[in-house]
Design an enzyme around this catalytic site. Sequence first.
Site, PDB file in Angstrom:
ATOM      1  N   CYS A 100     -52.353 -52.332 -79.759  1.00  0.00           N
ATOM      2  CA  CYS A 100     -51.534 -53.078 -80.719  1.00  0.00           C
ATOM      3  C   CYS A 100     -50.057 -52.779 -80.477  1.00  0.00           C
ATOM      4  O   CYS A 100     -49.656 -51.608 -80.462  1.00  0.00           O
ATOM      5  CB  CYS A 100     -51.921 -52.716 -82.150  1.00  0.00           C
ATOM      6  SG  CYS A 100     -50.971 -53.611 -83.392  1.00  0.00           S
ATOM      7  N   GLY A 148     -58.694 -60.916 -72.947  1.00  0.00           N
ATOM      8  CA  GLY A 148     -57.387 -61.538 -72.807  1.00  0.00           C
ATOM      9  C   GLY A 148     -57.456 -62.961 -72.289  1.00  0.00           C
ATOM     10  O   GLY A 148     -57.774 -63.170 -71.122  1.00  0.00           O
TER      11      GLY A 148
END
Length: 344
Positions: free
Chosen positions: A107, A219
Amino acid sequence: MPATPTLDAASKANGPSRRFSVAPMMDWTTPHFRYLARLLSRRTLLYTEMVTTGALIHGDTERFLRHDPSEYPLALQLGGSDPAELAHCARLAEQFGFDEVNLNVGCPSDRVQNNMIGACLMGHPEKVAEGVAAMIAATDLPVTVKHRIGIDGRESWEELCEFIEKVSAAGCKTFIVHARIAILEGLSPKENRDIPPLKYDWVYRLKQEFPHLEIIINGGIKTFDECHEHLRHTDGVMLGREAYHNPWLLAGVDTEFFGEPAPIASRQEALRAMFPFIQSELDRGVYLTHISRHLMGLFHGMPGGRQFRRHISENAHKPGSGLEVIEAALAKVREPEPATMAEV
């Protein structure tokens, strides 16, 4: 809802299958979305939103860890870096019945950086290793790490390998790799999900360099064709935004990746199967809009899907709104024929 197979003791010890999973996403992978996801797929591994160790230790632990048993297999994602706190929260994960505990090292937000949480830990592999070792000592659950391929100022192949080497030496056997670096200075968390280029080949190389480790790729993955290509090089795929915005995709997972029958035949059937759960949440005092916002993508691309979303948006927030809002929205969509595969 359809019965969900329970994991036997051996499966618990080895952890759930990570061949296909849905990424932890703040404000999105809540218990309400996860309940829908589990109706659509029995085999997909689900993750909670990231929960910080501070919130679990000093906040409402029961609220943060609350989940329905039907959500299994389910992993808890933690944000933190203090080994003692991580160990305590890993024990809580086991106590509350989770199947895996995962450490967030990806994050990029300023708020978590200031607390030594998330992607900034890519610059401190020794600290990650200490935390992982403490978690492994504290629980019998699998301990996994989700991370980026680098951060600004520390983005070389050699530094990525150093990170993997040090954390795996601490006992971590599973790495979930978001195939982008995180830019900690100058990009927002949203921009960090799109702007840094994807380097899938780096994740493939990690599996070649560390064949004894389980490497999961994450991703920008959107289709089953892409998943199959990635599975030629890695041990599993993790989807994020696509699975949330187009959840019907999950209805094809069990057949496509596990050779098992799809658990549900249509979107309408899935949503109606949620009604008892939705009503139980309403009875607890949960506002309909907190649940319905996670249903908006279910009829993505279907005739009447836009009207479905509009009706919910215009009515779910009204005082006293209940299942009648969902029923009225359902009347606006058409599903020509039962589907057993996700349209991807």
